[in-house]
Scaffold this active site. Structure first.
Site, PDB file in Angstrom:
ATOM      1  N   TYR A 123      33.785   0.390 -22.118  1.00 41.87           N
ATOM      2  CA  TYR A 123      33.171  -0.592 -21.541  1.00 41.87           C
ATOM      3  C   TYR A 123      33.438  -0.852 -20.341  1.00 41.87           C
ATOM      4  CZ  TYR A 123      32.380  -1.195 -26.605  1.00 41.87           C
ATOM      5  OH  TYR A 123      31.857  -0.891 -27.978  1.00 41.87           O
ATOM      6  N   HIS A 151      37.364   5.901 -30.649  1.00 40.97           N
ATOM      7  CA  HIS A 151      35.898   5.484 -30.467  1.00 40.97           C
ATOM      8  C   HIS A 151      34.868   6.263 -31.043  1.00 40.97           C
ATOM      9  CE1 HIS A 151      33.444   2.590 -27.678  1.00 40.97           C
ATOM     10  NE2 HIS A 151      32.765   2.924 -28.576  1.00 40.97           N
TER      11      HIS A 151
END
Ligand SMILES: NC(=O)c1ccc[n+]([C@@H]2O[C@H](COP(=O)([O-])OP(=O)(O)OC[C@H]3O[C@@H](n4cnc5c(N)ncnc54)[C@H](OP(=O)(O)O)[C@@H]3O)[C@@H](O)[C@H]2O)c1
Length: 291
Positions: A50, A111
């Site tokens: 992010y 992730h």
């Protein structure tokens, strides 16, 4: 917040989590994160992907200071993007911690399995992060059964959670991985739970969500939103969710789910049936490709 859920390491998982992805990706997330903590969220979900860990850290620091809260009042998750050549997962986590201004995270997740050519090696490096005290516990995200099987070598740490896209349009497709997690004590947690409302307009679920929200509003004597109905559905399925908003007024809407009556079996069934009539995966579409 909802009652925390036990993990396979004997600790408790606080939820719902407030995510710094979605609209906050690549932005300064400090104010939204601080607002979420002030509103009552105690779990912040972040990721190296992010590219906003520094601002998440600033938001955390300012909210802890303003609220007179200790660091351990908050649960912070971040996620390993990839391991650059010549570096280790621990190197990347040290950099995340430096950016966030933290000594350790409560939870560190892989992730996406497909970003690691040697998944077992990546998992060994995640175990090293835990051993070094950089992460209190480790887990995974977007793992299929085959990925969970690949890292389940003798003596390997069992991931505490697998954070997956989860909503009624994907429930049927998720059953094999949910069954594997159930069997091995890995808690399923979700993201993308509001997809039927936010990302799939005019799907078969929309009229069902409106009907249930209207009925529950009458029964509860207070407005129950369609988003809250979806969150009640995830709760009924035993899947703690990660959500987010860029709008301060939605924070209380999300948190108030904890005080609403649970969904009935009949309403759960209505949602299951409408959800099973269409398949939509919004994130990580490669999961459906069998790649
Ligand atoms: N592990 C992964 O691969 C992965 C992938 C994606 C996300 N995540 C994590 O999960 C977090 C949650 O992300 P998500 O987007 O998947 O959560 P979500 O709960 O599915 O959706 C949240 C979004 O719904 C919108 N929303 C809520 N109520 C609405 C309504 N009534 N009408 C229209 N829009 C509405 C909010 O928009 P407003 O901002 O307008 O309120 C917000 O952007 C992320 O921030 C990230 O931390 C993880």
């Amino acid at each position: 917040m909802e009652p925390p859920v036990p993990l396979n390491d004997g600790t408790l998982f606080p939820w719902p989590a407030y995510g710094s992805g979605t609209a906050l990706r690549d932005t300064d997330a400090s104010t939204p994160v601080a607002s979420a903590i002030r509103a009552g969220f105690r779990h912040i979900d972040c990721a190296q992907m992010y590219k906003n860990e520094a601002s998440v850290g600033r938001g955390i620091a300012s909210a802890l200071e303003a609220g007179g809260l200790a660091r351990d009042a908050l649960y912070v998750t971040t996620k390993l993007l990839e391991v650059p050549p010549g570096r280790t997962a621990a190197d990347t986590l040290r950099e995340s911690l430096r950016l966030m201004g933290l000594e350790c995270v409560d939870l560190f997740l892989v992730h996406e399995p497909v970003r690691h050519s040697d998944l077992r090696q990546a998992w060994r490096e995640m175990e090293e992060c835990k051993m070094l005290g950089l992460a209190k516990r480790i887990g995974v995200s977007n793992f299929r059964v085959q990925d969970l099987e690949e890292i389940a070598t003798d003596g390997a740490t069992v991931p505490v959670i697998n954070q997956i896209e989860f909503h009624p349009y994907i429930y049927e497709a998720s059953k094999p991985v949910l069954a594997y997690m159930h069997e091995h004590g890995i808690l399923p947690t979700s993201y993308g739970g509001l997809t039927p409302l936010v990302r799939i307009k005019d799907g078969p679920l929309n009229p069902v969500l409106v009907e249930i929200a209207d009925r529950l509003s009458t029964q509860a004597g207070q407005a129950v939103t369609e988003a809250q109905v979806l969150q009640l559905w995830m709760k009924k399925k035993g899947v703690p969710y990660t959500t987010t908003t860029s709008k301060p007024e939605r924070l209380q809407e999300y948190l108030q789910v904890a005080s609403l009556p649970g969904l009935s079996d009949a309403d759960e069934q209505l949602i299951d049936t409408a959800g099973a009539s269409a398949h939509h995966r919004f994130f990580c579409k490669w999961i459906d490709d069998g790649t």
